[in-house]
Write an enzyme that holds these catalytic residues in place. Structure first.
Site, PDB file in Angstrom:
ATOM      1  N   SER A  10       3.997  -5.506  -0.498  1.00 23.70           N
ATOM      2  CA  SER A  10       2.908  -4.531  -0.435  1.00 23.70           C
ATOM      3  C   SER A  10       3.469  -3.143  -0.666  1.00 23.70           C
ATOM      4  O   SER A  10       4.274  -2.638   0.127  1.00 23.70           O
ATOM      5  CB  SER A  10       2.224  -4.593   0.933  1.00 23.70           C
ATOM      6  OG  SER A  10       1.295  -3.536   1.056  1.00 23.70           O
ATOM      7  N   HIS A  35       1.483  -6.169  -4.649  1.00 25.59           N
ATOM      8  CA  HIS A  35       0.229  -6.023  -3.918  1.00 25.59           C
ATOM      9  C   HIS A  35      -0.065  -4.545  -3.704  1.00 25.59           C
ATOM     10  O   HIS A  35       0.780  -3.793  -3.200  1.00 25.59           O
ATOM     11  CB  HIS A  35       0.321  -6.739  -2.566  1.00 25.59           C
ATOM     12  CG  HIS A  35      -0.937  -6.719  -1.775  1.00 25.59           C
ATOM     13  ND1 HIS A  35      -1.990  -7.580  -2.014  1.00 25.59           N
ATOM     14  CD2 HIS A  35      -1.331  -5.941  -0.732  1.00 25.59           C
ATOM     15  CE1 HIS A  35      -2.963  -7.347  -1.156  1.00 25.59           C
ATOM     16  NE2 HIS A  35      -2.592  -6.338  -0.373  1.00 25.59           N
ATOM     17  N   ASP A  37      -2.711  -1.912  -1.958  1.00 27.76           N
ATOM     18  CA  ASP A  37      -3.777  -1.726  -0.974  1.00 27.76           C
ATOM     19  C   ASP A  37      -4.590  -0.487  -1.334  1.00 27.76           C
ATOM     20  O   ASP A  37      -4.065   0.633  -1.319  1.00 27.76           O
ATOM     21  CB  ASP A  37      -3.198  -1.571   0.428  1.00 27.76           C
ATOM     22  CG  ASP A  37      -2.618  -2.875   0.952  1.00 27.76           C
ATOM     23  OD1 ASP A  37      -3.371  -3.848   1.052  1.00 27.76           O
ATOM     24  OD2 ASP A  37      -1.412  -2.902   1.255  1.00 27.76           O
ATOM     25  N   MET A  39      -7.597   1.878  -0.286  1.00 30.41           N
ATOM     26  CA  MET A  39      -8.393   2.238   0.889  1.00 30.41           C
ATOM     27  C   MET A  39      -9.123   3.550   0.626  1.00 30.41           C
ATOM     28  O   MET A  39      -8.571   4.455  -0.001  1.00 30.41           O
ATOM     29  CB  MET A  39      -7.495   2.389   2.121  1.00 30.41           C
ATOM     30  CG  MET A  39      -6.598   1.196   2.399  1.00 30.41           C
ATOM     31  SD  MET A  39      -5.604   1.448   3.888  1.00 30.41           S
ATOM     32  CE  MET A  39      -4.452   0.089   3.761  1.00 30.41           C
ATOM     33  N   HIS A  68      -6.164  -5.058  -3.775  1.00 33.88           N
ATOM     34  CA  HIS A  68      -6.990  -5.415  -2.622  1.00 33.88           C
ATOM     35  C   HIS A  68      -7.889  -4.218  -2.307  1.00 33.88           C
ATOM     36  O   HIS A  68      -7.427  -3.204  -1.783  1.00 33.88           O
ATOM     37  CB  HIS A  68      -6.063  -5.762  -1.450  1.00 33.88           C
ATOM     38  CG  HIS A  68      -6.760  -6.033  -0.166  1.00 33.88           C
ATOM     39  ND1 HIS A  68      -6.098  -6.042   1.046  1.00 33.88           N
ATOM     40  CD2 HIS A  68      -8.062  -6.323   0.125  1.00 33.88           C
ATOM     41  CE1 HIS A  68      -6.944  -6.318   2.015  1.00 33.88           C
ATOM     42  NE2 HIS A  68      -8.145  -6.475   1.482  1.00 33.88           N
ATOM     43  N   MET A  70     -10.178  -2.349  -0.289  1.00 33.00           N
ATOM     44  CA  MET A  70     -10.743  -2.131   1.051  1.00 33.00           C
ATOM     45  C   MET A  70     -11.614  -0.877   0.972  1.00 33.00           C
ATOM     46  O   MET A  70     -11.307   0.173   1.546  1.00 33.00           O
ATOM     47  CB  MET A  70      -9.611  -1.973   2.072  1.00 33.00           C
ATOM     48  CG  MET A  70      -8.886  -3.268   2.347  1.00 33.00           C
ATOM     49  SD  MET A  70      -7.387  -3.055   3.337  1.00 33.00           S
ATOM     50  CE  MET A  70      -6.214  -2.686   2.034  1.00 33.00           C
ATOM     51  N   GLY A 144      -6.381  -1.375   7.242  1.00 37.12           N
ATOM     52  CA  GLY A 144      -6.396   0.075   7.317  1.00 37.12           C
ATOM     53  C   GLY A 144      -5.030   0.700   7.407  1.00 37.12           C
ATOM     54  O   GLY A 144      -4.828   1.814   6.927  1.00 37.12           O
ATOM     55  N   PHE A 145      -4.067   0.011   8.015  1.00 31.43           N
ATOM     56  CA  PHE A 145      -2.737   0.573   8.188  1.00 31.43           C
ATOM     57  C   PHE A 145      -1.687  -0.516   8.055  1.00 31.43           C
ATOM     58  O   PHE A 145      -1.931  -1.675   8.403  1.00 31.43           O
ATOM     59  CB  PHE A 145      -2.591   1.230   9.569  1.00 31.43           C
ATOM     60  CG  PHE A 145      -3.462   2.435   9.756  1.00 31.43           C
ATOM     61  CD1 PHE A 145      -3.041   3.685   9.314  1.00 31.43           C
ATOM     62  CD2 PHE A 145      -4.702   2.328  10.366  1.00 31.43           C
ATOM     63  CE1 PHE A 145      -3.856   4.794   9.477  1.00 31.43           C
ATOM     64  CE2 PHE A 145      -5.516   3.438  10.526  1.00 31.43           C
ATOM     65  CZ  PHE A 145      -5.093   4.672  10.081  1.00 31.43           C
ATOM     66  N   GLY A 146      -0.511  -0.133   7.573  1.00 31.48           N
ATOM     67  CA  GLY A 146       0.609  -1.053   7.530  1.00 31.48           C
ATOM     68  C   GLY A 146       1.309  -1.127   8.877  1.00 31.48           C
ATOM     69  O   GLY A 146       1.047  -0.340   9.781  1.00 31.48           O
ATOM     70  N   GLY A 147       2.208  -2.104   9.017  1.00 27.36           N
ATOM     71  CA  GLY A 147       3.050  -2.191  10.198  1.00 27.36           C
ATOM     72  C   GLY A 147       2.400  -2.771  11.427  1.00 27.36           C
ATOM     73  O   GLY A 147       2.955  -2.669  12.533  1.00 27.36           O
ATOM     74  N   ASP A 178      -2.533 -11.384   4.399  1.00 24.48           N
ATOM     75  CA  ASP A 178      -2.111  -9.986   4.363  1.00 24.48           C
ATOM     76  C   ASP A 178      -2.133  -9.427   5.778  1.00 24.48           C
ATOM     77  O   ASP A 178      -3.187  -9.371   6.407  1.00 24.48           O
ATOM     78  CB  ASP A 178      -3.052  -9.182   3.455  1.00 24.48           C
ATOM     79  CG  ASP A 178      -2.616  -7.732   3.285  1.00 24.48           C
ATOM     80  OD1 ASP A 178      -1.540  -7.364   3.793  1.00 24.48           O
ATOM     81  OD2 ASP A 178      -3.357  -6.970   2.641  1.00 24.48           O
ATOM     82  N   GLY A 180       1.131  -8.193   8.879  1.00 24.71           N
ATOM     83  CA  GLY A 180       2.074  -8.626   9.905  1.00 24.71           C
ATOM     84  C   GLY A 180       2.998  -9.763   9.503  1.00 24.71           C
ATOM     85  O   GLY A 180       3.572 -10.430  10.363  1.00 24.71           O
ATOM     86  N   GLY A 200       4.631  -6.136   3.767  1.00 24.57           N
ATOM     87  CA  GLY A 200       4.981  -4.741   3.532  1.00 24.57           C
ATOM     88  C   GLY A 200       6.232  -4.359   4.291  1.00 24.57           C
ATOM     89  O   GLY A 200       7.344  -4.470   3.789  1.00 24.57           O
ATOM     90  N   SER A 201       6.061  -3.928   5.543  1.00 25.93           N
ATOM     91  CA  SER A 201       7.215  -3.518   6.341  1.00 25.93           C
ATOM     92  C   SER A 201       8.170  -4.679   6.580  1.00 25.93           C
ATOM     93  O   SER A 201       9.380  -4.470   6.764  1.00 25.93           O
ATOM     94  CB  SER A 201       6.761  -2.924   7.681  1.00 25.93           C
ATOM     95  OG  SER A 201       5.992  -3.861   8.421  1.00 25.93           O
TER      96      SER A 201
END
Length: 225
Positions: A10, A35, A37, A39, A68, A70, A144-147, A178, A180, A200-201
């Site tokens: 991501s 990927h 994201d 938003m 993706h 969103m 809405g947020f990574g991590g 998608d 975690g 991602g992370s």
């Protein structure tokens, strides 16, 4: 159908000050799809990137690009993302008032179409739309947020959806996850039925090449067991 497991870094977790270098790093390390994201600050409480960035990314890689969306009113932007170079586009069932029409619009651009579901949106939305999809994206965090931390209920949702797809002769429809995803849970996610695994992370924190190698090894080991 036994889908090949694809790993999708991501780019939300990449270094945007050196995006081209990170994209080339992803490709060199063996990523399958990139990927992106998207938003809008309305459907989710964050603003990221739009078609112009996808258009800039396209010449930098031969990898497919998975967008993706969103965003609210996704129909207004689908053709823009397709022209920019997207190979996959997913829209959220929660935002598409006429989901069949929206999926048909994506397919009309020559792009693979997907529907995305938030963690507690009923699977019935995906099941009703499945015959019009190439893939279904199940969020394993709130978008809405990574991590964020992986929501364990995803695993049962993926298993139930995979069983439905196979029973209804929709084996070709892939399940994307998608949120975690890390080396430690990737094998369980693949075992549950996901074949498009976004991280991602989990990939960009630390040694990217080692992380993607370890993730693929974990998935392969889980499939052999």
């Amino acid at each position: 159908m036994n889908h090949e497991i694809k790993i999708l870094p991501s780019l939300l977790s990449s270094n945007f000050a050196n995006l081209e270098a990170d994209i080339k790093m992803c490709q060199a390390a063996g990523a399958d799809i990139l990927h992106v994201d998207v938003m809008d600050g309305h459907f989710v409480p964050n603003i990221t990137i739009g078609p112009l960035i996808v258009e800039a990314i396209r010449p930098a890689t031969s990898l497919p690009i998975d967008c993706h969306l969103m965003i609210e009113e996704p129909d207004r932007y689908i053709e823009d993302f397709a022209r920019a170079g997207a190979d996959y586009i997913s829209v959220h069932a929660e935002t598409a008032s006429h989901l069949h029409r929206t999926l048909s619009l994506i397919k009309s651009t020559g792009v693979r179409a997907g529907v995305a579901l938030n963690p507690v949106t009923p699977l019935s939305f995906a099941m009703e739309a499945a015959e019009y999809c190439d893939f279904i994206l199940l969020m394993s965090v709130n978008p809405g947020f990574g991590g964020q931390s992986f929501i364990p209920s995803f695993l049962q949702r993926a298993e139930d959806l995979r069983e439905f797809l196979d029973f209804n002769e929709l084996e070709h429809v892939e399940i994307e996850v998608d949120g975690g995803v890390k080396v430690e849970n990737a094998a369980a996610i693949a075992e549950a039925g996901a074949s498009m695994i976004v991280s991602g992370s989990g990939l960009f924190s630390g040694d990217f090449e080692a992380n993607i190698r370890d993730m693929r090894r974990a998935i392969d080991a889980g499939r052999i067991e």
